[in-house]
Design a protein around this motif. Sequence first.
Motif: not given
Lengths: 166, 623
Positions: B33-37, B39-40
């Motif tokens: 589970x990655x942090x979407x923020x 990642x972007x």
Amino acid sequence: MMMKRIFIKPELCEGCKNCQVACLAEHSPSRSVWFVNLSDQSSQPRNYVELNNEGRPVPLSCRQCDEPECVSACVSGALQRDPATCLVVHNQKQCAGCWMCVMSCPYGMILPDARESKIAVKCDFCADRGTPRCVEACPTGAISLIEAPSPDTDGEYYVLTGGEQQ
Amino acid sequence: MSICISADKILYNFLASKSDVETSFNRVPDQAVKCGFGMQGVCCRLCSNGPCRITPKSPRGVCGATPDTMVARNFLRAVAAGAACYLHIVENAAVSLGEIGRGNSDLPLKGVSLLNELAGRLGTTGSTEEEKAVNLSNMVLADLYRPRSEKMRLVKKLAYGPRYEKWAGLGILPGGAKSEVFDALVKSGTNLSSDPADMLLHSLRLGIATGLYGLAMTNRINDIIWGEPEIRLAKAGFGVVDPDYINIMVTGHQQSLIGILQDTLSSPAAESIAEASGAKGFKIVGSTCVGQDMQLRGAHCGDVFAGHTGNNFTSEALIATGAIDLVVSEFNCTLPGIETVCDQMHVPQFCLDDVSKKQNAEYLPFNLKDRHIIAGKIIGAGAESYAARRKKIAIDVPVHGYDDVLTGLSEKTLKNFLGGSYKPLIDLIVAGKIKGIAAVVGCSNLAAGGHDVFTVGMTRELIKRDIIILSAGCTSGALENVGLMSPSAAEQAGPNLKEICRQMGIPPVLNFGPCLAIGRLEETAADIAAELGVDLPQLPLVLSAPQWLEEQALADGAFGLALGLSLHLAIPPFITGSETVTRVLTADLEQLTGGRVIVDGDIISTVNQLEAVINAKRSGLGL
């Protein structure tokens, strides 16, 4: 009969909002967390992370009520409770945008769409996925998926505590 | 227990069989589970008002930073950190060269012809080779230490002519390299720069400093000290490990440090110590880029170098074989994960440079003057470890790797192999027998499909389409361990490339060695461009760092973009939260330097895109 429900353990929430990013991604053209436009103010997640009275973050999403106020209030028939899944389903094509549901939901979990404010938007349980994206995206286990007995089932009455059946 | 997959099936099976050893491969599922923020690139934790994150309801940070500002700051900081790493390496190499020149070491210079050649090119004075070594060292160090207001003086002589003019025109000639890194940190700080364009240009300056000094100059200095690469067949993979020897595993990027073990470990004194412990002798077992570098200069290493075993994410597995008796590290990639495996396998660790200090490693501060003392400690500890641990630890070295990996490719050896000019290669490209060149470089990660999965899959597809591959970095470790750098890999290439490889007895994937050799690829490309009389962006050449891992890769990438090359990445470099930064890097930059980033996470779609770039460049040249 068993039904799927999103189960919230607020004490595990760290307030990362990853559930919101996942929800935005799922309802974006690419469906990708890498490429969803997080700056698009005409988009909106269908779940929320708010601070409670003690300043602790709490994940919120549609509770798929057994007796949904939004369904009772809906004049167009866009909101229905699906008898098979016991989920509160919103048919966007049928929605008249009268906001009766928005006013009647005691939890504030259905809102006008941010793009044009013409129809209501709520959690669709990631309709065609087995597991909602917010559940998969939660790194702490604050948002999980459980199987719960349908309230429509005759017989035993279940009480849920801590996600365990008793 | 589910573990991360690898393109290297033997490695995967080996790790899957070791249920009692935990490696990075085991930890991948737990970190799925990655942090979407993150990642972007739109999580900002520069100040105590944060961490701030961008959502449709919170489009700016508390300070007012837009997603463009956040992403540009995060990106610049990452590039600066990566540049710092390579600049640290060239600094150490230059210091070693100076020490040898001053006679503070008994090490010979094995590449004096290159020293003389370089001295001529750079205007390095000196009546003797020793003087030239000292003066070259001083010239490099002086450039690294200049203030930012003073441009680095060697850039003009090191860069390909048309590129230098382009960079001067764009105002991206770097000032003193360390100052450029320093000011990148300053400007990306709280309430300092908010200008994404300026920060991206700064990233390009860092890229130029990284490429010309951190990469290419490090290679030259190491070639001067340890000898220039020679083309030869070598063994690679875990099969190089012979349990009868005291095996010293090396991890890092600095042959300028590790190299001191080459002659000392094979000295008669070391041999008698080994024999007293019941071993046949000492071996240096190459792991990560420093192993790749020693493989490249294998002709000068002697038998003490067992060979190269694999890339960054094979290092834990290598220790888990039980056949490693000591680890010596001097830089990344020295994974924190090796510590528990070392403990489990009773393997002591030594560290020659505190930038890679592991918690349970003994730090031996490096000083060339003390090289015999340092090597003596390592020899003693190795022998002691061998004697103590071999009775307790079961050894399980899998049958792994290839005996016929073509190694030693460099900007010079390739040219010499082709008869002293790149014309034969150019003729093949003109004739369409070779469609173009893909430089597959950079790291290995456990994302992008798994360990080396994208790198290997993409390479196989590229060679099928008659595109020849030049590899530098952990990609080399990946590709040699699946057989793509052995001559028999010709059979996997498209009909034209297969025929050429068969005729020349070479594989379709050429092994330039470590990530530092990305500098050699630049020189190779510049030589080809010069022969054709064109600038680098016109070449039918693409760059791909499919499984880039970390900040150094982004600094390399910034170099590639400054060179004007199309650079593919399978995973976005944490920029997609900013429309502006994404647009500049993937599109607008092409108008400035000629380079751009291509982000594509699908192998076939990537190869289609890279082939389209090559075809467009071919058309541009009238081919």
